[in-house]
Enzyme design. Structure first.
Site, PDB file in Angstrom:
ATOM      1  N   ALA A 104       0.810  -1.125  -0.003  1.00 24.05           N
ATOM      2  CA  ALA A 104       0.107   0.105  -0.067  1.00 24.05           C
ATOM      3  C   ALA A 104       1.120   1.186   0.043  1.00 24.05           C
ATOM      4  O   ALA A 104       0.564   2.316   0.616  1.00 24.05           O
ATOM      5  CB  ALA A 104      -0.821  -0.076   1.271  1.00 24.05           C
ATOM      6  N   HIS A 127      -0.859   7.530   3.737  1.00 25.84           N
ATOM      7  CA  HIS A 127       0.676   7.517   4.142  1.00 25.84           C
ATOM      8  C   HIS A 127       1.430   8.508   3.340  1.00 25.84           C
ATOM      9  O   HIS A 127       1.025   8.984   2.175  1.00 25.84           O
ATOM     10  CB  HIS A 127       1.188   6.200   3.799  1.00 25.84           C
ATOM     11  CG  HIS A 127       0.509   4.935   4.366  1.00 25.84           C
ATOM     12  ND1 HIS A 127       0.427   4.721   5.785  1.00 25.84           N
ATOM     13  CD2 HIS A 127      -0.203   4.081   3.570  1.00 25.84           C
ATOM     14  CE1 HIS A 127      -0.202   3.611   5.813  1.00 25.84           C
ATOM     15  NE2 HIS A 127      -0.621   3.036   4.585  1.00 25.84           N
TER      16      HIS A 127
END
Length: 273
Positions: free
Chosen positions: A126, A224
């Protein structure tokens, strides 16, 4: 390998949301690859889930996966990580772990791979930009910082929260719950920050890679942001991953990344470092 060669056999360790998606993609057909076996805690349930497959495969114990495959993919709870990885590497197989943070805990697996001719290949998962980080690491990287924001429910159950008496119940504003190294973050949040472990392995290591984790009720995606300062480049990157319905601790893109990783092992052309 050429496309005319015998397909590589793939075994999937874990048959939850990610494992099922990966196994189904292999069953639907990927040139050069063939699903060989899966493992699951509930073998009866796994066999029932496989009834819709075109070519059902055996549901076996974790330790038996390596006997049946050339590539073993781990997508199981972190508690059984070694039970999948060690037999695979001792058999000289390609081991593809998704619980990447466990590589920081079981760091002897690299030595086992060297001793037995196995390989550990970590998917991007991810995250984005690992190619740039790996390239920068060939020079000198001064710092790598990662800031993760997740909905509180995606962090529930993390050992770090219990150990430090941190409650996320009724949270109505963003709360910083961890600020430290990627190594410590991987230990405290084994189901949440595998991306940080992958980032650290691609760059300057788990002890120098800095990680912040925020529980943020305002976000609906696992977010993120990474900042890298190196002698070759300064760059920042961010990604907002849609959480999996079955497991909000991980994003939908994780399974897709594993599929892309496997394709890259057999494709006649591969793009990226």
């Amino acid at each position: 390998m050429s496309v005319s060669s015998a397909p590589l056999r793939v075994a999937v360790g874990g048959f939850g949301a990610i494992g099922f998606a990966l196994a189904k993609a292999l069953d639907d057909g990927i040139d050069g690859l063939a699903l060989a076996a899966v493992s699951a805690r509930d073998k009866k349930k796994a066999a029932e889930k496989m009834e819709g497959f075109r070519a059902p495969v055996p549901v076996v114990d974790l330790e038996a996966l390596a006997e049946l495959a050339d590539i073993v993919v781990e997508c199981a709870p972190s508690t059984v990580f070694r039970s999948i990885g060690e037999p695979a590497l001792k058999a000289g197989r390609i081991f593809v772990p998704l619980s990447v943070g466990q590589l920081l805990v079981h760091d002897d697996l690299k030595d086992i791979a060297i001793a037995h001719g196995g390989r550990i290949i970590v998917p991007t998962g991810a995250l984005i930009g690992l190619d740039a980080v790996r390239a920068a690491a060939e020079g000198n990287i001064e710092s790598v910082t990662m800031v993760t924001r997740k909905p509180p429910r995606g962090l529930m159950g993390a050992p770090y929260l219990a150990q430090n008496n941190i409650s996320l119940e009724g949270l109505n504003e963003a709360k910083l719950i961890f600020d430290g190294s990627a190594r410590d973050g991987a230990k405290g949040f084994p189901a949440n920050v595998n991306v940080a472990a992958a980032l650290s392995l691609a760059g300057i290591g788990p002890d120098r890679t800095r990680l912040q984790i925020w529980a943020d009720p305002a976000v609906t995606r696992n977010t993120h942001r990474i900042e890298v300062e190196a002698d070759s480049a300064r760059f920042a990157m961010s990604i907002e991953n849609v959480p999996s319905e079955e497991n909000p601790k991980t994003g939908k893109i994780t399974a897709l990344s594993a599929i892309a990783c496997l394709r890259g092992l057999v494709a006649p052309m591969r793009v990226g470092t």
